[in-house]
Scaffold this active site. Structure first.
Site, short mmCIF file in Angstrom:
data_model
loop_
_atom_site.label_atom_id
_atom_site.label_comp_id
_atom_site.label_asym_id
_atom_site.label_seq_id
_atom_site.Cartn_x
_atom_site.Cartn_y
_atom_site.Cartn_z
CE1 TYR A 18 57.46 -52.09 25.88
CE2 TYR A 18 57.23 -50.93 27.84
CZ TYR A 18 56.89 -51.62 27.05
OH TYR A 18 55.47 -51.92 26.93
CE1 TYR A 146 51.98 -48.61 27.78
CE2 TYR A 146 51.37 -47.68 30.10
CZ TYR A 146 51.90 -48.54 29.20
OH TYR A 146 52.78 -49.53 29.89
CG ASP A 247 44.29 -45.77 32.63
OD1 ASP A 247 44.65 -45.47 33.52
OD2 ASP A 247 44.89 -46.52 31.82
CE LYS A 276 52.27 -44.34 35.39
NZ LYS A 276 51.73 -44.95 34.29
C1 LIG Z 1 51.53 -46.30 33.88
C2 LIG Z 1 50.13 -46.38 33.08
C3 LIG Z 1 49.66 -47.68 33.22
C4 LIG Z 1 50.11 -48.99 33.54
O1 LIG Z 1 50.53 -48.75 35.03
P1 LIG Z 1 51.80 -49.83 35.59
O2 LIG Z 1 51.67 -49.61 37.03
O3 LIG Z 1 52.99 -49.51 34.84
O4 LIG Z 1 51.31 -51.21 35.38
C5 LIG Z 1 48.11 -47.84 32.79
N1 LIG Z 1 47.64 -46.65 32.63
C6 LIG Z 1 47.94 -45.48 32.29
C7 LIG Z 1 47.42 -44.29 31.67
C8 LIG Z 1 49.33 -45.24 32.84
O5 LIG Z 1 50.12 -43.97 32.61
#
Ligand SMILES: *Cc1c(COP(=O)(O)O)cnc(C)c1O
Length: 426
Positions: A18, A146, A247, A276
């Site tokens: 970004y 997100y 997620d 992550k």
């Molecule tokens: C960081 C994140 C993503 C995206 O993961 P990337 O490895 O950056 O593509 C998706 N969902 C959540 C909740 C995140 O914190």
């Protein structure tokens, strides 16, 4: 290249997340990292309050993590996953099934969190297609959420602060409801869930799945919401025949005090994304888990296969890192550690509440957040943190900590003290 040349070449050639090439933002070359410290090229040491975007659990340059990768690299660093398989992937899939809620039985590996979200959404769409309800192709998501930067993931990020309004013309049009108003630890009233229930009831005929981050909305606002709300979301998804995608990319692997965020609500999703911290911050890897019911429905329908397959799927090195990280985590007293970090963050950040610059202070598990009244000016604040010997990277109005779980009290204190002193000077 000396430090100055490196910075100049970075300025000339490189894009950072970004940001612009030739950006005005300060940038700091890192020479190495060890334990919870980053060493800059000029020798300065920074205590890492970000865990490299919430991935590092056991610290940098960890001997057991290193050994797992060295052992694997001598076997093979990569082979394709079409028509071939290997022990690191199979063992990791089995381990993920063991540590996630019972109904999740099948694992699809991918390279990054965003892709695991793409995969989850595609699974939900193929599921309804296979069930003869191809009109169920849209998603119900939450404001302040997100889920990543790729196109389908972008379509379910917060429609305003998701930074993606530029692409709104080509993004899939999804349904949104307000972020849950009931906070973590509070019950969820009929009023609190009303908007969600009404939207779901009205749109169920075209909705494949609800997608949300369990308990903590992370990059979209660092908000902690009621476990009771999440429980009711699960019930309503069942009632209205819609899948639930959780997620857990940010919340997974202990960050909120439970191994997975959904455990706070004692529920399980139909599809779960992890990423992550999956490899303890060593390699990029993500996975999408689903139930036997979803996987069998997809494979019994048309075209009889799941339509996805990344080139680097189930990379053996990344799988070996994930296995080592999960072993280190589950064999450590991680729950006590996270509880202890939670106490320390509470004590250390609480004084910020008295400052006029501060709108809210909140802590859950190994996540500490100071929400300001005004957005911070990154150009000055970033350098101030570095001068204090800490690595903290705020966004918008949010200054937060997500330290590695192995951080000791003295270092935690330095992080929270730095936040107090920088905020006080704003
Ligand atoms: C960081 C994140 C993503 C995206 O993961 P990337 O490895 O950056 O593509 C998706 N969902 C959540 C909740 C995140 O914190």
């Amino acid at each position: 290249m000396n430090s100055e040349q490196l910075l100049q070449a970075d300025y000339d050639y490189v894009w950072h997340p970004y940001s612009a090439i030739e950006s005005e933002q300060p940038i700091f070359p890192v020479a190495s990292a060890e334990g919870v410290r980053l060493t800059l090229a000029d020798g300065r040491e920074l205590i890492d309050g970000m865990a490299s975007w919430w991935c590092v659990l056991h610290g940098y340059n960890h001997p057991e993590m290193n050994r797992a990768l060295e052992d694997q690299i001598k076997q093979m660093s990569h082979v394709m996953f079409g028509g071939l398989t290997h022990a690191p992937a199979v063992t990791l899939a089995k381990r993920l099934v063991e540590i996630t809620p019972e109904p999740l039985q099948k694992v699809f590996f991918s390279d990054s969190g965003s892709i695991s979200v793409e995969v989850a959404m595609k699974m939900a769409m193929q599921y309804w297609h296979a069930k003869g309800q191809p009109e169920k192709q849209r998603f119900l998501a939450f404001r302040s959420g997100y889920h990543g930067d790729t196109f389908q993931a972008m379509s379910v990020c917060d429609p305003v602060n998701g930074m993606h309004s530029l692409f709104s013309g080509v993004l899939a049009q999804q349904h949104f409801v307000d972020s849950p108003a009931c906070r973590f630890g509070e019950p969820c009233s009929d009023q609190d869930i009303q908007q969600f229930e009404q939207k779901l009831a009205a749109e169920q005929g075209n909705v494949a799945a609800v997608i949300l981050e369990p308990i903590v909305q992370n990059a979209g606002g660092m908000r902690f919401y009621s476990a009771d709300y999440l429980r009711r979301v699960r019930q309503l998804c069942d009632q209205y025949d819609v899948l639930l995608i959780l997620d857990e990319i940010a919340t997974g692997f202990g960050r909120t005090g439970r191994l997975f965020g959904c455990e706070h609500a004692n529920i399980s999703p139909d599809i779960m994304c992890v990423g992550k911290a999956l490899t303890g911050g060593y390699m990029t890897l993500a996975a999408t888990l689903t139930t036997r019911q979803v996987s069998e429905t997809i494979c019994n329908g048309e075209p009889g296969v799941f339509m996805h397959g990344p080139t680097f799927m189930a990379n053996p090195l990344a799988c070996a890192a994930a296995l080592a990280s999960i072993r280190l985590l589950t064999e450590s007293p991680w729950q006590q550690r996270v509880e202890h970090i939670e106490q320390r963050l509470r004590q250390g950040l609480e004084p910020c509440r008295q400052l006029s610059q501060v709108a809210d202070v909140r802590v859950l598990g190994a996540i500490g957040v100071v929400e300001l009244v005004e957005p911070v000016d990154m150009k000055t604040v970033q350098s101030q943190f570095v001068e204090q010997g800490v690595w903290i990277r705020p966004f918008g109005k949010l200054i937060y900590l997500m330290p590695p779980f192995v951080m000791d009290d003295a270092d935690l204190q330095r992080l929270t003290d730095a936040i107090y002193s920088v905020v006080q000077g704003l």
